[in-house]
Structure formats: structure tokens, C-alpha cells
Design a protein around this motif. Structure first.
Motif, mmCIF file in Angstrom:
data_model
loop_
_atom_site.group_PDB
_atom_site.id
_atom_site.type_symbol
_atom_site.label_atom_id
_atom_site.label_comp_id
_atom_site.label_asym_id
_atom_site.label_seq_id
_atom_site.Cartn_x
_atom_site.Cartn_y
_atom_site.Cartn_z
ATOM 1 N N TYR A 94 0.835 -1.197 0.000
ATOM 2 C CA TYR A 94 0.000 0.000 0.000
ATOM 3 C C TYR A 94 0.871 1.248 0.000
ATOM 4 O O TYR A 94 1.872 1.310 0.714
ATOM 5 C CB TYR A 94 -0.876 0.037 1.244
ATOM 6 C CG TYR A 94 -1.872 -1.087 1.354
ATOM 7 C CD1 TYR A 94 -1.532 -2.275 1.990
ATOM 8 C CD2 TYR A 94 -3.154 -0.961 0.816
ATOM 9 C CE1 TYR A 94 -2.445 -3.315 2.095
ATOM 10 C CE2 TYR A 94 -4.073 -1.986 0.922
ATOM 11 C CZ TYR A 94 -3.707 -3.162 1.555
ATOM 12 O OH TYR A 94 -4.622 -4.182 1.655
ATOM 13 N N CYS A 95 0.459 2.232 -0.772
ATOM 14 C CA CYS A 95 1.125 3.528 -0.700
ATOM 15 C C CYS A 95 0.233 4.490 0.087
ATOM 16 O O CYS A 95 -0.986 4.296 0.173
ATOM 17 C CB CYS A 95 1.425 4.088 -2.083
ATOM 18 S SG CYS A 95 0.009 4.314 -3.188
ATOM 19 N N ALA A 96 0.869 5.494 0.649
ATOM 20 C CA ALA A 96 0.134 6.413 1.498
ATOM 21 C C ALA A 96 0.777 7.795 1.497
ATOM 22 O O ALA A 96 1.990 7.921 1.262
ATOM 23 C CB ALA A 96 0.071 5.879 2.922
ATOM 24 N N THR A 97 -0.041 8.802 1.764
ATOM 25 C CA THR A 97 0.430 10.175 1.881
ATOM 26 C C THR A 97 0.480 10.572 3.346
ATOM 27 O O THR A 97 -0.510 10.384 4.073
ATOM 28 C CB THR A 97 -0.520 11.131 1.136
ATOM 29 O OG1 THR A 97 -0.529 10.778 -0.253
ATOM 30 C CG2 THR A 97 -0.063 12.573 1.272
ATOM 31 N N ALA A 98 1.597 11.108 3.762
ATOM 32 C CA ALA A 98 1.760 11.516 5.154
ATOM 33 C C ALA A 98 1.071 12.854 5.423
ATOM 34 O O ALA A 98 0.798 13.622 4.512
ATOM 35 C CB ALA A 98 3.248 11.628 5.481
ATOM 36 N N ARG A 99 0.810 13.104 6.702
ATOM 37 C CA ARG A 99 0.185 14.363 7.094
ATOM 38 C C ARG A 99 1.174 15.520 7.014
ATOM 39 O O ARG A 99 0.777 16.668 6.882
ATOM 40 C CB ARG A 99 -0.327 14.266 8.533
ATOM 41 C CG ARG A 99 -1.341 13.175 8.745
ATOM 42 C CD ARG A 99 -1.743 13.082 10.218
ATOM 43 N NE ARG A 99 -2.537 11.893 10.471
ATOM 44 C CZ ARG A 99 -3.830 11.796 10.258
ATOM 45 N NH1 ARG A 99 -4.492 12.841 9.800
ATOM 46 N NH2 ARG A 99 -4.475 10.679 10.496
ATOM 47 N N ARG A 100 2.451 15.205 7.070
ATOM 48 C CA ARG A 100 3.475 16.246 7.131
ATOM 49 C C ARG A 100 4.447 16.102 5.969
ATOM 50 O O ARG A 100 4.310 15.212 5.138
ATOM 51 C CB ARG A 100 4.199 16.149 8.470
ATOM 52 C CG ARG A 100 3.255 16.309 9.650
ATOM 53 C CD ARG A 100 3.958 16.073 10.972
ATOM 54 N NE ARG A 100 3.022 16.203 12.111
ATOM 55 C CZ ARG A 100 3.331 15.909 13.343
ATOM 56 N NH1 ARG A 100 4.547 15.492 13.659
ATOM 57 N NH2 ARG A 100 2.429 16.050 14.305
ATOM 58 N N ALA A 101 5.460 16.959 5.971
ATOM 59 C CA ALA A 101 6.403 17.011 4.858
ATOM 60 C C ALA A 101 7.371 15.836 4.820
ATOM 61 O O ALA A 101 8.009 15.590 3.789
ATOM 62 C CB ALA A 101 7.186 18.315 4.913
ATOM 63 N N TYR A 102 7.484 15.140 5.954
ATOM 64 C CA TYR A 102 8.412 14.015 6.008
ATOM 65 C C TYR A 102 7.650 12.730 6.274
ATOM 66 O O TYR A 102 6.607 12.727 6.918
ATOM 67 C CB TYR A 102 9.468 14.244 7.098
ATOM 68 C CG TYR A 102 10.452 15.304 6.690
ATOM 69 C CD1 TYR A 102 10.163 16.647 6.855
ATOM 70 C CD2 TYR A 102 11.670 14.962 6.110
ATOM 71 C CE1 TYR A 102 11.053 17.624 6.444
ATOM 72 C CE2 TYR A 102 12.567 15.937 5.712
ATOM 73 C CZ TYR A 102 12.247 17.255 5.877
ATOM 74 O OH TYR A 102 13.129 18.225 5.463
ATOM 75 N N GLY A 103 8.191 11.641 5.765
ATOM 76 C CA GLY A 103 7.578 10.352 5.987
ATOM 77 C C GLY A 103 7.788 9.877 7.403
ATOM 78 O O GLY A 103 8.476 10.502 8.209
ATOM 79 N N SER A 104 7.186 8.737 7.699
ATOM 80 C CA SER A 104 7.209 8.213 9.052
ATOM 81 C C SER A 104 7.030 6.705 9.008
ATOM 82 O O SER A 104 6.507 6.158 8.043
ATOM 83 C CB SER A 104 6.070 8.848 9.857
ATOM 84 O OG SER A 104 5.798 8.138 11.033
ATOM 85 N N ARG A 105 7.453 6.040 10.082
ATOM 86 C CA ARG A 105 7.247 4.595 10.209
ATOM 87 C C ARG A 105 5.873 4.271 10.795
ATOM 88 O O ARG A 105 5.517 3.100 10.887
ATOM 89 C CB ARG A 105 8.323 4.010 11.124
ATOM 90 C CG ARG A 105 9.745 4.234 10.632
ATOM 91 C CD ARG A 105 10.764 3.715 11.649
ATOM 92 N NE ARG A 105 12.125 4.036 11.277
ATOM 93 C CZ ARG A 105 12.881 3.287 10.492
ATOM 94 N NH1 ARG A 105 12.400 2.160 10.027
ATOM 95 N NH2 ARG A 105 14.112 3.666 10.200
ATOM 96 N N THR A 106 5.129 5.271 11.189
ATOM 97 C CA THR A 106 3.891 5.079 11.932
ATOM 98 C C THR A 106 2.665 5.227 11.040
ATOM 99 O O THR A 106 2.487 6.254 10.388
ATOM 100 C CB THR A 106 3.804 6.093 13.085
ATOM 101 O OG1 THR A 106 4.983 5.993 13.884
ATOM 102 C CG2 THR A 106 2.579 5.831 13.949
ATOM 103 N N ARG A 107 1.805 4.220 11.044
ATOM 104 C CA ARG A 107 0.639 4.238 10.171
ATOM 105 C C ARG A 107 -0.264 5.439 10.408
ATOM 106 O O ARG A 107 -0.813 6.021 9.460
ATOM 107 C CB ARG A 107 -0.176 2.956 10.376
ATOM 108 C CG ARG A 107 0.413 1.732 9.732
ATOM 109 C CD ARG A 107 -0.396 0.510 10.049
ATOM 110 N NE ARG A 107 -1.812 0.687 9.715
ATOM 111 C CZ ARG A 107 -2.747 -0.198 9.987
ATOM 112 N NH1 ARG A 107 -2.440 -1.306 10.616
ATOM 113 N NH2 ARG A 107 -3.997 0.015 9.642
ATOM 114 N N SER A 108 -0.427 5.815 11.650
ATOM 115 C CA SER A 108 -1.353 6.912 11.970
ATOM 116 C C SER A 108 -0.850 8.271 11.486
ATOM 117 O O SER A 108 -1.605 9.242 11.504
ATOM 118 C CB SER A 108 -1.609 6.966 13.477
ATOM 119 O OG SER A 108 -0.400 7.181 14.167
#
Length: 123
Positions: A94-108
Motif C-alpha cells: 500500500y502507498c500512502a500520503t503523510a500528514r506532514r512534509a516528512y515520511g514516518s514509520r507510523t501508520r497513523s
């Protein structure tokens, strides 16, 4: 559908695949993005993430040195180049867009999700 993942398929162990994730709404250009995967009966796990400009990346230990994440902001597309595939890599990706400018290891930390693309690695 905002995020469309593609490129999955059946490949032999040791082979390669390149996944793509296209943002049809063009809302991800200033956001981090990421890839997660979910094997049958297991949780959806972090694979890799990339910052808004591609300058910062994160990888799960299990894929580091085998997978490479990248993005082309002009094409609103993110990629995951996978090599040295093993049966343990079999999952829906699955691909996803983060809430912020940087990615994260956390699904939420991710707000939009694609529908997933199946990757199956045979031994």
C-alpha cells in the motif's frame, strides 16, 4: 481514488519489481509519502518512506539495501524499486500520503491510502 498503486505481480525469488503510486489529485507534492505492506493474517507494516522533496528516506530493516524508494514530483508519482525479493516479501503493498512534509514509520501519520497492489514471490 486519490492514490493508485500498481506494478505488483508474481516473481521468482531473487527477482525484481518496481511499484508505482500515482496521486491523481495532486495533493501529495508537499507531503511525505510511504509504502506499507500487509501479508495474510498479519498487520500492515512499514516498508519505506520519503520526504516531500525526496531528500530524506526511511527503510524497514528487513528491506534496507534491497528496496529503494523515490518520487517524481512532476509526475505526482512515487516508486518502490524492489530487488533480491524473497517469499517473505509476499504481501499486498500500500502507498500512502503523510500528514506532514516528512515520511514516518507510523501508520497513523498517514492520511490517504491507496488500494494496494499484490506482490507474490515464489521460491
Amino acid at each position: 481514488v486519490q492514490l493508485q498503486a500498481s506494478g505488483g505481480g508474481l516473481v521468482q525469488a531473487g527477482g525484481s519489481l518496481r511499484l508505482s503510486c500515482t496521486d491523481s489529485h495532486r495533493t501529495s507534492s508537499n507531503n511525505g509519502m510511504g509504502w506499507f505492506r500487509q501479508a495474510p493474517g498479519k498487520d500492515r507494516d512499514f516498508v519505506a518512506s520519503i520526504s516531500w522533496n525526496g531528500g530524506a528516506t526511511l527503510y524497514a530493516d528487513s528491506v534496507k539495501d534491497r528496496f529503494t524508494i523515490s518520487r517524481d514530483r512532476a509526475k505526482n508519482t512515487m516508486y518502490l524499486q524492489m530487488s533480491g525479493l524473497t517469499p517473505e516479501d509476499t504481501a499486498v503493498y500500500y502507498c500512502a500520503t503523510a500528514r506532514r512534509a516528512y515520511g514516518s514509520r507510523t501508520r497513523s501519520d498517514y492520511v490517504y491510502w491507496g488500494q494496494g497492489t499484490q506482490v507474490t514471490v515464489s521460491s
